[in-house]
Design a protein around this motif. Structure first.
Motif, PDB file in Angstrom:
ATOM      1  N   MET A 214      -4.464 -11.057   4.166  1.00 18.92           N
ATOM      2  CA  MET A 214      -4.965  -9.998   3.300  1.00 18.92           C
ATOM      3  C   MET A 214      -6.208  -9.347   3.880  1.00 18.92           C
ATOM      4  SD  MET A 214      -4.084  -8.469   0.576  1.00 18.92           S
ATOM      5  CE  MET A 214      -4.876  -6.959   0.042  1.00 18.92           C
ATOM      6  N   LYS A 215      -6.966 -10.089   4.637  1.00 20.56           N
ATOM      7  CA  LYS A 215      -8.230  -9.572   5.196  1.00 20.56           C
ATOM      8  C   LYS A 215      -8.017  -8.352   6.078  1.00 20.56           C
ATOM      9  CE  LYS A 215     -12.343 -11.160   7.686  1.00 20.56           C
ATOM     10  NZ  LYS A 215     -12.978 -12.309   8.387  1.00 20.56           N
ATOM     11  N   LYS A 216      -6.854  -8.257   6.710  1.00 24.82           N
ATOM     12  CA  LYS A 216      -6.592  -7.130   7.605  1.00 24.82           C
ATOM     13  C   LYS A 216      -5.501  -6.206   7.078  1.00 24.82           C
ATOM     14  CE  LYS A 216      -3.224  -9.646  10.472  1.00 24.82           C
ATOM     15  NZ  LYS A 216      -2.845 -10.022  11.855  1.00 24.82           N
ATOM     16  N   SER A 217      -5.148  -6.319   5.783  1.00 29.59           N
ATOM     17  CA  SER A 217      -4.009  -5.601   5.230  1.00 29.59           C
ATOM     18  C   SER A 217      -4.388  -4.597   4.157  1.00 29.59           C
ATOM     19  CB  SER A 217      -2.992  -6.595   4.637  1.00 29.59           C
ATOM     20  OG  SER A 217      -2.530  -7.505   5.596  1.00 29.59           O
ATOM     21  N   VAL A 218      -3.543  -3.585   4.025  1.00 31.44           N
ATOM     22  CA  VAL A 218      -3.536  -2.698   2.871  1.00 31.44           C
ATOM     23  C   VAL A 218      -2.173  -2.872   2.212  1.00 31.44           C
ATOM     24  CG1 VAL A 218      -3.765  -0.348   2.012  1.00 31.44           C
ATOM     25  CG2 VAL A 218      -4.997  -1.032   4.078  1.00 31.44           C
ATOM     26  N   VAL A 219      -2.155  -3.260   0.945  1.00 28.40           N
ATOM     27  CA  VAL A 219      -0.904  -3.479   0.228  1.00 28.40           C
ATOM     28  C   VAL A 219      -0.693  -2.332  -0.754  1.00 28.40           C
ATOM     29  CG1 VAL A 219       0.371  -5.006  -1.331  1.00 28.40           C
ATOM     30  CG2 VAL A 219      -1.094  -5.985   0.456  1.00 28.40           C
ATOM     31  N   VAL A 220       0.458  -1.663  -0.639  1.00 26.68           N
ATOM     32  CA  VAL A 220       0.835  -0.585  -1.559  1.00 26.68           C
ATOM     33  C   VAL A 220       2.026  -1.081  -2.365  1.00 26.68           C
ATOM     34  CG1 VAL A 220       1.524   1.822  -1.782  1.00 26.68           C
ATOM     35  CG2 VAL A 220       0.097   1.117   0.147  1.00 26.68           C
ATOM     36  N   THR A 221       1.924  -1.024  -3.688  1.00 28.47           N
ATOM     37  CA  THR A 221       2.997  -1.593  -4.490  1.00 28.47           C
ATOM     38  C   THR A 221       3.370  -0.710  -5.668  1.00 28.47           C
ATOM     39  OG1 THR A 221       3.695  -3.543  -5.768  1.00 28.47           O
ATOM     40  CG2 THR A 221       1.374  -2.947  -5.878  1.00 28.47           C
ATOM     41  N   ALA A 222       4.658  -0.686  -5.969  1.00 28.03           N
ATOM     42  CA  ALA A 222       5.205  -0.084  -7.188  1.00 28.03           C
ATOM     43  C   ALA A 222       6.279  -1.039  -7.672  1.00 28.03           C
ATOM     44  CB  ALA A 222       5.788   1.304  -6.915  1.00 28.03           C
ATOM     45  N   THR A 223       6.061  -1.679  -8.798  1.00 22.31           N
ATOM     46  CA  THR A 223       6.962  -2.735  -9.268  1.00 22.31           C
ATOM     47  C   THR A 223       8.245  -2.149  -9.851  1.00 22.31           C
ATOM     48  OG1 THR A 223       5.686  -2.768 -11.327  1.00 22.31           O
ATOM     49  CG2 THR A 223       5.129  -4.405  -9.667  1.00 22.31           C
ATOM     50  N   SER A 224       9.197  -3.036 -10.124  1.00 22.48           N
ATOM     51  CA  SER A 224      10.536  -2.616 -10.532  1.00 22.48           C
ATOM     52  C   SER A 224      10.569  -1.879 -11.862  1.00 22.48           C
ATOM     53  CB  SER A 224      11.459  -3.844 -10.596  1.00 22.48           C
ATOM     54  OG  SER A 224      10.953  -4.797 -11.514  1.00 22.48           O
ATOM     55  N   ASP A 225       9.554  -2.085 -12.706  1.00 26.68           N
ATOM     56  CA  ASP A 225       9.537  -1.426 -14.007  1.00 26.68           C
ATOM     57  C   ASP A 225       9.008  -0.004 -13.942  1.00 26.68           C
ATOM     58  OD1 ASP A 225       7.016  -2.739 -13.381  1.00 26.68           O
ATOM     59  OD2 ASP A 225       6.325  -1.947 -15.309  1.00 26.68           O
ATOM     60  N   GLN A 226       8.483   0.424 -12.806  1.00 25.13           N
ATOM     61  CA  GLN A 226       7.922   1.754 -12.693  1.00 25.13           C
ATOM     62  C   GLN A 226       9.008   2.792 -12.426  1.00 25.13           C
ATOM     63  OE1 GLN A 226       4.350   0.251 -10.041  1.00 25.13           O
ATOM     64  NE2 GLN A 226       3.764   2.173 -11.000  1.00 25.13           N
ATOM     65  N   PRO A 227       8.752   4.052 -12.775  1.00 22.02           N
ATOM     66  CA  PRO A 227       9.759   5.110 -12.616  1.00 22.02           C
ATOM     67  C   PRO A 227      10.145   5.315 -11.163  1.00 22.02           C
ATOM     68  CG  PRO A 227       7.946   5.817 -14.028  1.00 22.02           C
ATOM     69  CD  PRO A 227       7.516   4.540 -13.388  1.00 22.02           C
ATOM     70  N   PRO A 228      11.314   5.934 -10.924  1.00 21.17           N
ATOM     71  CA  PRO A 228      11.771   6.136  -9.535  1.00 21.17           C
ATOM     72  C   PRO A 228      10.825   6.973  -8.697  1.00 21.17           C
ATOM     73  CG  PRO A 228      13.135   7.362 -11.101  1.00 21.17           C
ATOM     74  CD  PRO A 228      12.301   6.425 -11.899  1.00 21.17           C
ATOM     75  N   LEU A 229      10.131   7.944  -9.310  1.00 22.25           N
ATOM     76  CA  LEU A 229       9.183   8.746  -8.531  1.00 22.25           C
ATOM     77  C   LEU A 229       8.085   7.882  -7.938  1.00 22.25           C
ATOM     78  CD1 LEU A 229       8.697  11.960 -10.712  1.00 22.25           C
ATOM     79  CD2 LEU A 229       9.870  11.783  -8.518  1.00 22.25           C
ATOM     80  N   ALA A 230       7.579   6.923  -8.713  1.00 22.88           N
ATOM     81  CA  ALA A 230       6.513   6.040  -8.226  1.00 22.88           C
ATOM     82  C   ALA A 230       7.040   5.100  -7.158  1.00 22.88           C
ATOM     83  CB  ALA A 230       5.918   5.253  -9.390  1.00 22.88           C
ATOM     84  N   ARG A 231       8.246   4.565  -7.350  1.00 22.79           N
ATOM     85  CA  ARG A 231       8.807   3.631  -6.370  1.00 22.79           C
ATOM     86  C   ARG A 231       9.088   4.327  -5.051  1.00 22.79           C
ATOM     87  NH1 ARG A 231      13.718   2.236  -8.585  1.00 22.79           N
ATOM     88  NH2 ARG A 231      13.354   3.135 -10.640  1.00 22.79           N
ATOM     89  N   ARG A 232       9.607   5.539  -5.117  1.00 18.27           N
ATOM     90  CA  ARG A 232       9.856   6.280  -3.877  1.00 18.27           C
ATOM     91  C   ARG A 232       8.549   6.667  -3.194  1.00 18.27           C
ATOM     92  NH1 ARG A 232      12.907  12.103  -3.611  1.00 18.27           N
ATOM     93  NH2 ARG A 232      11.031  12.674  -4.785  1.00 18.27           N
ATOM     94  N   ARG A 233       7.581   7.102  -3.981  1.00 17.51           N
ATOM     95  CA  ARG A 233       6.298   7.520  -3.425  1.00 17.51           C
ATOM     96  C   ARG A 233       5.556   6.365  -2.764  1.00 17.51           C
ATOM     97  NH1 ARG A 233       1.879  11.737  -5.269  1.00 17.51           N
ATOM     98  NH2 ARG A 233       0.011  10.796  -4.350  1.00 17.51           N
ATOM     99  N   ALA A 234       5.740   5.134  -3.264  1.00 18.49           N
ATOM    100  CA  ALA A 234       5.038   3.981  -2.698  1.00 18.49           C
ATOM    101  C   ALA A 234       5.333   3.833  -1.206  1.00 18.49           C
ATOM    102  CB  ALA A 234       5.419   2.706  -3.446  1.00 18.49           C
ATOM    103  N   MET A 235       6.584   4.046  -0.814  1.00 21.26           N
ATOM    104  CA  MET A 235       6.937   3.917   0.602  1.00 21.26           C
ATOM    105  C   MET A 235       6.287   5.011   1.427  1.00 21.26           C
ATOM    106  SD  MET A 235       8.709   1.801   2.499  1.00 21.26           S
ATOM    107  CE  MET A 235      10.115   1.102   1.614  1.00 21.26           C
ATOM    108  N   TRP A 236       6.308   6.235   0.921  1.00 20.42           N
ATOM    109  CA  TRP A 236       5.680   7.344   1.653  1.00 20.42           C
ATOM    110  C   TRP A 236       4.167   7.165   1.735  1.00 20.42           C
ATOM    111  CZ3 TRP A 236       8.867  11.313  -1.606  1.00 20.42           C
ATOM    112  CH2 TRP A 236      10.131  11.453  -1.041  1.00 20.42           C
ATOM    113  N   THR A 237       3.549   6.681   0.647  1.00 17.70           N
ATOM    114  CA  THR A 237       2.106   6.444   0.662  1.00 17.70           C
ATOM    115  C   THR A 237       1.742   5.403   1.715  1.00 17.70           C
ATOM    116  OG1 THR A 237       1.832   7.024  -1.673  1.00 17.70           O
ATOM    117  CG2 THR A 237       0.159   5.598  -0.709  1.00 17.70           C
ATOM    118  N   ALA A 238       2.504   4.316   1.763  1.00 19.21           N
ATOM    119  CA  ALA A 238       2.233   3.262   2.740  1.00 19.21           C
ATOM    120  C   ALA A 238       2.359   3.790   4.167  1.00 19.21           C
ATOM    121  CB  ALA A 238       3.181   2.088   2.516  1.00 19.21           C
ATOM    122  N   MET A 239       3.390   4.600   4.425  1.00 19.41           N
ATOM    123  CA  MET A 239       3.562   5.138   5.774  1.00 19.41           C
ATOM    124  C   MET A 239       2.431   6.099   6.127  1.00 19.41           C
ATOM    125  SD  MET A 239       5.262   5.047   8.564  1.00 19.41           S
ATOM    126  CE  MET A 239       6.874   4.311   8.223  1.00 19.41           C
TER     127      MET A 239
END
Length: 440
Positions: A214-239
């Motif tokens: 964790m010391k060298k990481s950035v974790v971006v998360t959107a859990t399964s209960d969140q809307p599809p827009l948030a789940r799709r955006r999580a991958m783009w945000t991380a990239m």
């Protein structure tokens, strides 16, 4: 008193403010889609809007534009929306990552999820950036020690490589990702957890990543209960965060778990926008979204000197490697690793099916002698696999096939080797592999 970092964060926040924004009104609502009047001259496809309802603020994305209004998919249930509610046009989705995000957990919109304040960076980045120009990309780099014997020898990982991990649920995928994050030498690790169960996010951070990871990481998360827009955006945000560090000349390890849930979120959005489902329930645009995501990783431009070494996971039900997401991603990666449930059930982790896995960094990532050992190991495992049913049934007679005889002699040690740690690095792992294969 404000310190330098607080002043920098405040300055970034002020620069990001827009004094005037177009405002429309909800003119129709139902079936998960809203129609906004008054924005059709200003909005573009993919723009975000902020809806102010009696239940609070709701986000949405423009998915269709006509002369009568703008169709918006809300990032939520839409409950409480009424005709006449204001909708503020926010423009194209962007993210403003900062070097201070390392060691933090954020949501798809760049907000802190770990209870501490999180400032935005000085430069906004588009969520859907273009990959580096193909003719200006640098080649793959040197081999990376992973701490696992199978990856340090027969499935090498090199700087800038993109590999896929294909497995069913509960086969050890998250444990493998955590191990790679801790052991692979990188400047920054960016982890995208898309569609995970809520309890698994904390478990992954505390158990699989641990304090060292964790010391060298950035974790971006959107859990399964969140809307599809948030789940799709999580991958783009991380990239986009990974690209922020890559453009500084850093080596970034990007871990995406999972591309399958990203594709499923995109399917929900695309179908709501009116796209047809033609590829086993997935819309045609799914292939382009997956391939573009994969191409954004890898070696960077020759002018920057950074690279994104990427590990994408794919959920495959019943080891079906021909299902759409697996088939699309496998065709654009530099290698794929298959985790097999039967191997996991007999207690060997990581449960890598070596005969079905490949690293396209070979033969360049290994010396001539090391490549010879890899070929011999695959030959022994292949010979045992072909005769395994007869061997287990007691029908094989020693001396019938010299290749099978040699495979039987080394198989227990070779199978055990695939589960071993590799604290001494690739050189020591190859030395142990050579000792196993030359045993008489």
């Amino acid at each position: 008193m404000m310190n330098g970092r607080s002043l920098e964060t405040l300055a970034c926040e002020i620069r990001s403010m827009t004094p005037v924004r177009p405002v429309g009104r909800v003119v129709a609502a139902g079936h998960g889609i809203l129609t906004i009047g008054g924005l059709q001259e200003d909005a573009a496809l993919g723009d975000h809007v902020r809806l102010e309802t009696r239940h609070g603020v709701l986000r949405g994305e423009v998915i269709n534009i006509s002369r009568d209004g703008v169709a918006v998919l809300p990032d939520g249930s839409g409950e409480g929306i009424r005709i006449g509610d204001p909708a503020v046009l926010k423009g194209a989705p962007v993210i403003a990552p900062s070097d201070h995000w390392v060691g933090r957990i954020v949501d798809p919109y760049g907000n802190s999820l770990d209870g501490r304040s999180l400032g935005r960076g000085a430069t906004e980045r588009p969520l859907r950036a273009s990959p580096p120009v193909a003719t200006r990309r640098r080649p793959l780099g040197e081999r990376l020690p992973t701490g696992l014997a199978v990856f340090d020898t027969m499935l090498p990982l090199v700087r800038g490589q993109r590999i896929g991990i294909f497995s069913g649920s509960g086969v050890g995928k998250s444990t493998l990702l955590g191990n790679l994050t801790r052991q692979v030498d990188c400047d920054v690790a960016v982890v995208a957890l898309v569609g995970e169960r809520g309890r698994e996010v904390r478990e992954f951070v505390e158990s699989n990543l641990g304090p060292a990871g964790m010391k060298k990481s950035v974790v971006v998360t959107a859990t399964s209960d969140q809307p599809p827009l948030a789940r799709r955006r999580a991958m783009w945000t991380a990239m986009s965060i990974a690209e922020h560090f890559r453009d500084q000349g850093k080596h970034v390890l990007f871990l995406a778990d999972s591309v399958t849930r990203f594709a499923e979120a995109h399917r929900e959005v695309a179908l709501a926008a009116g796209e047809s489902s033609s590829l086993r329930g997935f819309p045609p645009s799914t292939a382009h979204q997956i391939m573009t995501l994969a191409e954004r990783a890898g070696p960077g431009d020759v002018r920057h000197g950074g690279e994104i070494t990427a590990v994408f996971t794919v959920l495959v039900a019943g080891s079906d490697m021909d299902e759409p997401v697996a088939d699309i991603l496998r065709g654009v990666l530099d290698g794929h690793v298959i985790l097999d449930r039967q191997i996991a059930e007999r207690g060997r982790f990581p449960a890598v099916d070596l005969l079905r896995s490949v690293s396209r960094s070979l033969p360049g990532a290994a010396s001539e002698a090391e490549n010879a050992l890899i070929r011999l190991a695959r030959q022994r495992l292949g010979a045992y696999d072909r005769a395994e049913v007869m061997i287990q049934a007691g029908l094989y007679t020693s001396g019938s096939d010299p290749e099978v005889d040699a495979a039987i002699q080394v198989y227990p040690q070779l199978d055990s080797f695939l589960a071993e740690l590799s604290p001494e690095g690739p050189e020591g792992a190859f030395a142990r592999l050579g000792a196993i294969l030359t045993r008489r």
